[in-house]
Design an enzyme around this catalytic site. Structure first.
Site, PDB file in Angstrom:
ATOM      1  N   LYS A 109       0.821  -1.211   0.000  1.00 37.64           N
ATOM      2  CA  LYS A 109       0.000   0.000   0.000  1.00 37.64           C
ATOM      3  C   LYS A 109       0.855   1.261   0.000  1.00 37.64           C
ATOM      4  CE  LYS A 109      -4.453  -1.552   1.665  1.00 37.64           C
ATOM      5  NZ  LYS A 109      -5.563  -1.319   2.587  1.00 37.64           N
ATOM      6  N   LYS A 196      -4.408  -9.536  -6.000  1.00 37.55           N
ATOM      7  CA  LYS A 196      -5.707  -9.946  -5.464  1.00 37.55           C
ATOM      8  C   LYS A 196      -6.763  -8.946  -5.953  1.00 37.55           C
ATOM      9  CE  LYS A 196      -6.188  -7.463  -1.110  1.00 37.55           C
ATOM     10  NZ  LYS A 196      -6.981  -7.418   0.087  1.00 37.55           N
ATOM     11  N   LYS A 199     -10.320  -3.249  -3.877  1.00 35.02           N
ATOM     12  CA  LYS A 199     -10.747  -1.866  -4.123  1.00 35.02           C
ATOM     13  C   LYS A 199      -9.538  -0.979  -4.198  1.00 35.02           C
ATOM     14  CE  LYS A 199     -12.963  -2.263  -0.377  1.00 35.02           C
ATOM     15  NZ  LYS A 199     -13.794  -2.433   0.802  1.00 35.02           N
TER      16      LYS A 199
HETATM   17  P1  ADP Z   1      -9.952  -4.356   0.001  1.00 33.55           P
HETATM   18  O1  ADP Z   1      -8.701  -5.184   0.004  1.00 33.55           O
HETATM   19  O2  ADP Z   1     -10.715  -4.503  -1.270  1.00 33.55           O
HETATM   20  O3  ADP Z   1      -9.716  -2.919   0.401  1.00 33.55           O
HETATM   21  P2  ADP Z   1     -10.986  -4.830   2.692  1.00 33.55           P
HETATM   22  O4  ADP Z   1      -9.617  -4.619   3.235  1.00 33.55           O
HETATM   23  O5  ADP Z   1     -12.050  -3.863   3.062  1.00 33.55           O
HETATM   24  O6  ADP Z   1     -10.929  -5.000   1.110  1.00 33.55           O
HETATM   25  O7  ADP Z   1     -11.432  -6.302   3.111  1.00 33.55           O
HETATM   26  C1  ADP Z   1     -12.700  -6.714   3.593  1.00 33.55           C
HETATM   27  C2  ADP Z   1     -12.724  -8.222   3.738  1.00 33.55           C
HETATM   28  O8  ADP Z   1     -12.690  -8.849   2.453  1.00 33.55           O
HETATM   29  C3  ADP Z   1     -11.523  -8.796   4.514  1.00 33.55           C
HETATM   30  O9  ADP Z   1     -11.966  -9.853   5.335  1.00 33.55           O
HETATM   31  C4  ADP Z   1     -10.625  -9.336   3.436  1.00 33.55           C
HETATM   32  O10 ADP Z   1      -9.858 -10.433   3.895  1.00 33.55           O
HETATM   33  C5  ADP Z   1     -11.626  -9.794   2.375  1.00 33.55           C
HETATM   34  N1  ADP Z   1     -11.045  -9.705   1.034  1.00 33.55           N
HETATM   35  C6  ADP Z   1     -10.633  -8.572   0.414  1.00 33.55           C
HETATM   36  N2  ADP Z   1     -10.161  -8.839  -0.821  1.00 33.55           N
HETATM   37  C7  ADP Z   1     -10.288 -10.195  -0.997  1.00 33.55           C
HETATM   38  C8  ADP Z   1     -10.003 -11.095  -2.069  1.00 33.55           C
HETATM   39  N3  ADP Z   1      -9.505 -10.655  -3.222  1.00 33.55           N
HETATM   40  N4  ADP Z   1     -10.253 -12.415  -1.912  1.00 33.55           N
HETATM   41  C9  ADP Z   1     -10.766 -12.866  -0.746  1.00 33.55           C
HETATM   42  N5  ADP Z   1     -11.076 -12.070   0.310  1.00 33.55           N
HETATM   43  C10 ADP Z   1     -10.854 -10.757   0.199  1.00 33.55           C
END
Ligand code: ADP
Length: 334
Positions: A109, A196, A199
């Protein structure tokens, strides 16, 4: 105490990585356990964002969570429970600086933050984020934390912090929370399967659960299937990801039949992509219908979430009181 705690950042739309990796499981867990789910807006400001959009994003995410089946009474907004930040400070004094520097999400990040702002500025908030996350979890002393595989390292840090705290105050105060991974621990970006789905990685790297039908189809149709780095006879990450998505939607018959095609060398990528797009659109349409209902009742729902945050806050206040007691800080009765 609660049995289950998890959280999600209001940094944009909910995507299928969030849904299959975490939120879908939350909906199920509510049937068996006492759960709390945080919309963690303090985390959203660790990265350069559009501050004007944050408040709307927070409400939008809450409407989305309710539309996919999370009960409003289980949701809280992090910034309405200020004890999270209070505990984060205390826990930062039980956190190893060296371990924080080894967090892979911080490395990823901070690189992204520099790239986006064309500036070498990286906030200390981003560096300290895993400590706030440890506070988010430990403040409810949960047994389980259902998260995607991307959060494994952070959860390990949380357990280390809890252990150090317990050792230092000579009391097993914090439960060491266990990660609960789903059967779909990681969904990859369809635009770049090396990443992965996220967002934070930018628009083309996630498929929103509430996107227009055409957009979902277009994004799946343009999924990268061949990364040029495949070893002979091995499924590419992109194709594997499409199969993973199809399995996650519950279309097991289609999944098996396409896997058979793959094994016999007869798989047409377009058929796999269409099957994935159809399945995602079916799920999305169902949720969009529920969301329309929710949007007609916005004001009540906002009040309900403020109320649930207030109720959930009582547990956080109790924990802070205990932690202050254990660490020799002054408590005022409340
Ligand atoms: P992002 O990475 O999109 O900003 P968040 O950090 O808000 O998402 O994550 C919210 C939840 O979704 C967490 O429990 C995270 O482990 C899960 N998560 C986020 N991206 C993925 C992914 N690509 N595959 C599986 N789980 C995910």
């Amino acid at each position: 105490m609660k049995d289950v705690l998890s959280a999600i950042q209001p940094t944009g739309d909910m995507h299928f990585g969030n849904y299959f990796g975490a939120v879908k499981n939350w909906v199920e867990l509510q049937k068996k356990y006492e759960c709390v789910f945080g919309v963690v807006d303090y985390h959203a400001i660790t990265m350069p964002i559009n501050y004007q959009k944050l408040r709307n994003n927070t409400w939008e995410l809450i409407f989305n969570l309710i539309a996919v089946g999370i009960k409003p009474e289980n949701i809280f907004i992090q910034s309405l429970v200020p004890e999270h930040t209070e505990l984060a400070w205390i826990l930062s004094c039980f956190t190893s600086y060296g371990q924080l520097t080894r967090m892979t999400q911080f490395k990823d990040k901070s690189a992204k933050s520099k790239e986006e702002t064309k500036d070498s500025f990286v906030s200390a908030g981003l560096f300290n984020y895993p400590v706030l996350q440890a506070a988010d979890i430990l403040i409810y002393r949960p047994k389980f934390v259902p998260v995607g595989k991307d959060q494994e390292q952070h959860l390990e840090l949380t357990r280390n912090i809890a252990q150090r705290f317990n050792n230092s105050v000579s009391k097993e105060y914090f439960r060491l929370p266990e990660a609960l991974f789903t059967e779909t621990p990681k969904i990859r970006s369809t635009a770049d399967p090396a990443k992965k789905m996220s967002k934070s990685a930018g628009e083309k790297h996630y498929i929103s659960v509430f996107a227009e039908e055409n957009r979902i189809r277009k994004q799946v149709r343009s999924a990268v299937t061949d990364t040029g780095k495949n070893t002979e006879g091995q499924m590419s990450m992109g194709v594997e990801n499409l199969f993973e998505l199809l399995k996650a939607t519950g279309k097991l018959k289609e999944y098996q039949s396409l896997i058979n095609d793959y094994n016999s060398g007869n798989l047409k990528y377009v058929e796999l992509k269409d099957a994935v797009a159809d399945a995602l659109i079916e799920i999305s349409n169902d949720f969009k219908e529920k969301k329309t209902e929710i949007l007609s009742n916005k004001k009540d729902i906002k009040n309900q979430i403020k109320q649930s945050s207030w109720e959930i806050r009582k547990i956080a206040q109790e924990t802070i009181k205990n932690v202050k007691e254990l660490t020799g800080l002054i408590n005022v009765k409340f």
